[in-house]
Scaffold this motif. Structure first.
Motif, PDB file in Angstrom:
ATOM      1  N   LEU A  15       0.771  -1.130  -0.094  1.00  0.00           N
ATOM      2  CA  LEU A  15       0.179   0.131  -0.119  1.00  0.00           C
ATOM      3  C   LEU A  15       0.983   1.116  -0.179  1.00  0.00           C
ATOM      4  N   ASP A  16       0.532   2.170  -0.969  1.00  0.00           N
ATOM      5  CA  ASP A  16       1.416   3.625  -1.029  1.00  0.00           C
ATOM      6  C   ASP A  16       0.528   4.402  -0.032  1.00  0.00           C
ATOM      7  N   LEU A  17       0.975   4.431   1.092  1.00  0.00           N
ATOM      8  CA  LEU A  17       0.143   5.313   2.064  1.00  0.00           C
ATOM      9  C   LEU A  17       1.243   6.421   2.491  1.00  0.00           C
ATOM     10  N   ARG A  18       0.410   7.584   2.117  1.00  0.00           N
ATOM     11  CA  ARG A  18       1.226   9.099   2.361  1.00  0.00           C
ATOM     12  C   ARG A  18       0.336   9.903   3.238  1.00  0.00           C
ATOM     13  N   VAL A  19       0.943  10.983   3.960  1.00  0.00           N
ATOM     14  CA  VAL A  19       0.366  11.944   4.700  1.00  0.00           C
ATOM     15  C   VAL A  19      -0.136  13.111   3.596  1.00  0.00           C
ATOM     16  N   GLY A  20      -1.257  13.519   3.817  1.00  0.00           N
ATOM     17  CA  GLY A  20      -1.960  14.631   2.875  1.00  0.00           C
ATOM     18  C   GLY A  20      -2.440  15.575   3.873  1.00  0.00           C
ATOM     19  N   GLY A  78      -0.526  -5.544  14.417  1.00  0.00           N
ATOM     20  CA  GLY A  78       0.033  -5.241  15.881  1.00  0.00           C
ATOM     21  C   GLY A  78       1.461  -4.360  15.566  1.00  0.00           C
ATOM     22  N   CYS A  79       1.727  -3.987  14.031  1.00  0.00           N
ATOM     23  CA  CYS A  79       2.694  -3.055  13.800  1.00  0.00           C
ATOM     24  C   CYS A  79       2.195  -1.720  13.401  1.00  0.00           C
ATOM     25  N   GLY A  80       2.673  -0.659  13.757  1.00  0.00           N
ATOM     26  CA  GLY A  80       2.061   0.851  13.991  1.00  0.00           C
ATOM     27  C   GLY A  80       2.450   1.213  12.751  1.00  0.00           C
ATOM     28  N   PHE A  81       1.515   2.220  12.300  1.00  0.00           N
ATOM     29  CA  PHE A  81       1.677   3.016  11.073  1.00  0.00           C
ATOM     30  C   PHE A  81       2.464   4.130  11.467  1.00  0.00           C
ATOM     31  N   GLU A  82       3.556   4.285  10.998  1.00  0.00           N
ATOM     32  CA  GLU A  82       4.736   5.222  11.547  1.00  0.00           C
ATOM     33  C   GLU A  82       5.353   6.145  10.345  1.00  0.00           C
ATOM     34  N   VAL A  83       5.350   7.530  10.658  1.00  0.00           N
ATOM     35  CA  VAL A  83       6.137   8.306   9.894  1.00  0.00           C
ATOM     36  C   VAL A  83       7.572   8.410  10.471  1.00  0.00           C
ATOM     37  N   LYS A  84       8.349   7.829   9.799  1.00  0.00           N
ATOM     38  CA  LYS A  84       9.912   7.846  10.401  1.00  0.00           C
ATOM     39  C   LYS A  84      10.251   9.228  10.983  1.00  0.00           C
ATOM     40  N   GLY A  85      10.837   9.280  12.097  1.00  0.00           N
ATOM     41  CA  GLY A  85      11.359  10.614  12.728  1.00  0.00           C
ATOM     42  C   GLY A  85       9.975  11.341  13.195  1.00  0.00           C
ATOM     43  N   LYS A  86       8.818  10.974  12.794  1.00  0.00           N
ATOM     44  CA  LYS A  86       7.870  12.102  13.457  1.00  0.00           C
ATOM     45  C   LYS A  86       6.740  11.362  14.322  1.00  0.00           C
ATOM     46  N   GLY A  87       6.747  10.098  14.332  1.00  0.00           N
ATOM     47  CA  GLY A  87       5.784   9.472  15.165  1.00  0.00           C
ATOM     48  C   GLY A  87       4.885   8.580  14.516  1.00  0.00           C
ATOM     49  N   LEU A  88       3.865   8.159  15.109  1.00  0.00           N
ATOM     50  CA  LEU A  88       2.677   7.118  14.812  1.00  0.00           C
ATOM     51  C   LEU A  88       1.384   7.707  14.539  1.00  0.00           C
ATOM     52  N   CYS A  89       0.795   7.300  13.605  1.00  0.00           N
ATOM     53  CA  CYS A  89      -0.708   7.771  13.231  1.00  0.00           C
ATOM     54  C   CYS A  89      -1.694   7.263  14.302  1.00  0.00           C
ATOM     55  N   ARG A 143       6.081   9.393   3.537  1.00  0.00           N
ATOM     56  CA  ARG A 143       5.364   7.989   3.758  1.00  0.00           C
ATOM     57  C   ARG A 143       5.004   7.458   4.884  1.00  0.00           C
ATOM     58  N   VAL A 144       3.914   6.517   4.931  1.00  0.00           N
ATOM     59  CA  VAL A 144       3.751   5.745   6.032  1.00  0.00           C
ATOM     60  C   VAL A 144       4.069   4.253   6.226  1.00  0.00           C
ATOM     61  N   THR A 145       5.118   3.962   6.697  1.00  0.00           N
ATOM     62  CA  THR A 145       5.679   2.644   6.665  1.00  0.00           C
ATOM     63  C   THR A 145       5.676   1.748   7.853  1.00  0.00           C
ATOM     64  N   PHE A 146       5.801   0.701   7.731  1.00  0.00           N
ATOM     65  CA  PHE A 146       5.615  -0.436   8.773  1.00  0.00           C
ATOM     66  C   PHE A 146       6.957  -1.008   9.191  1.00  0.00           C
ATOM     67  N   LEU A 147       7.772  -1.186  10.321  1.00  0.00           N
ATOM     68  CA  LEU A 147       8.626  -1.609  10.639  1.00  0.00           C
ATOM     69  C   LEU A 147       8.908  -3.224  10.173  1.00  0.00           C
ATOM     70  N   ASN A 148       7.986  -4.111  10.548  1.00  0.00           N
ATOM     71  CA  ASN A 148       8.190  -5.304  10.223  1.00  0.00           C
ATOM     72  C   ASN A 148       7.690  -5.823   8.906  1.00  0.00           C
TER      73      ASN A 148
END
Length: 316
Positions: free
Chosen positions: A158-163, A294-305, A254-259
């Motif tokens: 999924l191409d998840l982005r902040v808008g 169980g893996c959070g929606f994350e914007v790297k360096g900025k936090g979780l959604c 980008r919204v990414t997932f660590l796992n």
């Protein structure tokens, strides 16, 4: 007159009623209808322009897909030719005609007349046997390539982005839908049609950060082309919130997932139903954090959604 009269200046309405008390109300109704038609025409013209832009983009995508298809077919033909060549080499006779007993010679005399196998021919048979064993081990991988390996199905596709929502309004043809103009870090904002609950205050959404699925295929929703999907948290049909990006995020992040590392698909194919398969595992936990298995929606360096106020609910 009904509540639509606010489209006409009150002083103009009063002047018309004064000049023509009998027909003034009909004239005002005519002006009111003309103003509504003009507004609807402007909305439709905007939709047509967006549709033409999408047609150009779709034509370009079709050309790219056709080139990739031709390239894939060529690779499959080369792979099939190589496989046939190996099969012929595998099943060709390994015995020299010189070792075959003469036709007219008695069968009992064949063992005495045949020369003992030489070490070189034995080594050759051993090498061929090793090649055959190696071919059998490697065959599943080659078959997987020729038939097409099953693609992975996880959230990294999924191409998840902040808008950032620039504007929002009700859909002119559907009361339960709204139209958002969203900046996702591209040259131009995207038009997004969403089905929000009727209790959602649209005026509060303008200027807020949201999470959007950007690699869905553009489609028309009641006459308006939608170019992305706005992710929402939903506890029921009447209780809906947009999924909020972390503070400090910028459009296009980008919204990414660590796992689940990996690059998203260029465009999700409808026949693969990737979103339908993943959506049941997209949840908001008891802390209000959005996650996939169980893996959070994350914007790297900025936090979780997060969901603004809901917990233990689904994401759609």
């Amino acid at each position: 007159m009904d509540n639509k009269d606010n489209l006409i200046d009150p002083s103009l309405a009063a002047a018309l009623m004064k000049l023509d008390p009998e027909d003034g109300e009909q004239i005002l109704e005519y002006f009111q209808t003309h103003a509504l038609l003009s507004r609807e025409k402007a909305l439709l013209q905007t939709s047509v322009r967006e549709q033409k832009k999408l047609l150009v983009e779709n034509a370009k995508l079709k050309k790219d897909i056709e080139e990739l298809r031709v390239e894939l077919q060529e690779k499959q033909r080369r792979r099939a030719g190589l496989k046939n060549f190996k099969a012929k080499a595998l099943f060709s006779p390994t015995r020299s005609p010189a070792h075959t007993p003469p036709v007219n010679q008695p069968a009992s005399a064949a063992p005495t007349d045949l020369p003992p196998p030489s070490s070189s021919s034995h080594d050759q048979r051993e090498r061929q046997s090793r090649r055959r064993r190696g071919e059998r081990k490697a065959r599943p991988a080659s078959d997987a390539l020729s038939l097409g390996a099953e693609p992975r199905v996880d959230v990294s596709r999924l191409d998840l982005r902040v808008g950032r929502i620039l504007s929002v309004r009700r859909h002119p043809l559907a009361e339960t839908m709204s139209i958002q103009e969203v900046d996702v870090g591209e040259n131009a904002p995207r038009m997004v049609v969403s089905k929000l609950g009727q209790r959602t205050p649209l005026e509060e959404l303008q200027g807020s950060l949201a999470v959007l699925l950007c690699n869905v295929k553009a489609c028309k929703m009641r006459g308006v082309v939608s170019q992305a999907r706005l992710l929402c948290c939903s506890a029921s049909d009447d209780t809906t919130e947009i999924l909020a990006a972390p503070v400090g995020s910028t459009p296009g992040d980008r919204v990414t997932f660590l796992n689940y590392p990996g690059d998203p698909d260029r465009e999700l194919q409808a026949k693969q139903k990737v979103w339908d398969l993943l959506q049941p595992d997209l949840q908001v936990d008891f802390r209000g954090v959005a996650n996939y298995k169980g893996c959070g929606f994350e914007v790297k360096g900025k936090g979780l959604c997060r969901a603004p106020s809901l917990t233990n609910c689904t994401i759609r």
